[in-house]
Design a protein around this motif. Structure first.
Motif: not given
Length: 147
Positions: A48-54, A25-46
């Protein structure tokens, strides 16, 4: 009294899947593949709460190396121009070379140690290392030390 964090270098194959997904998710956000955290977490199947935790505790080794001095150890063939090509990759990446040491070749191979400042690089250290490993005459490259 706040306890200092402890860091470990762990092979990614040993990490739980959630950590690998957070890193993706971090790589996808930094590279611009995904524009939002919601989009990035959905793309990798994670979730949002797990993402924010770690999200703040998981960083690739090379991302943590920004603004560092990294000492690389290479094994190269004893051929004219190989070291020059290697150094040109460092230069194109924006690494500031501080020292270069080369051993006397033995059996057609020489050990080369390069210390470089990585803070102004225009690409990840990992990518630069892949480019160097693709050079004919480079048989090994590893990080020896990081300051």
């Amino acid at each position: 009294m706040e306890q200092q964090p402890k860091y470990y270098i762990v092979d990614s194959s040993l990490l739980p899947e959630v950590f690998l997904k957070v890193a993706q998710v971090n790589r996808n956000l930094q590279s611009g593949i995904c524009r939002t955290i919601g989009e990035a977490t959905q793309q990798v199947g994670l979730s949002r709460s797990a993402y924010y935790k770690y999200k703040d505790g998981i960083k690739p080794l090379f991302e943590a190396a920004t603004h560092s001095i990294i000492t690389f150890n290479l094994m190269v063939t004893d051929e004219a121009g190989v070291l020059s090509v290697i150094l040109s990759v460092f230069a194109r990446a924006g690494a500031n070379i501080l020292t270069i040491n080369q051993s006397i070749p033995v059996n057609g191979q020489a050990a080369v140690t390069v210390a470089a400042r990585t803070g102004e690089m225009n690409r990840p250290v990992e990518q630069m290392m892949s480019e160097i490993l693709a050079i004919a005459g480079v048989s090994r490259m590893e990080i020896l030390a990081k300051e």
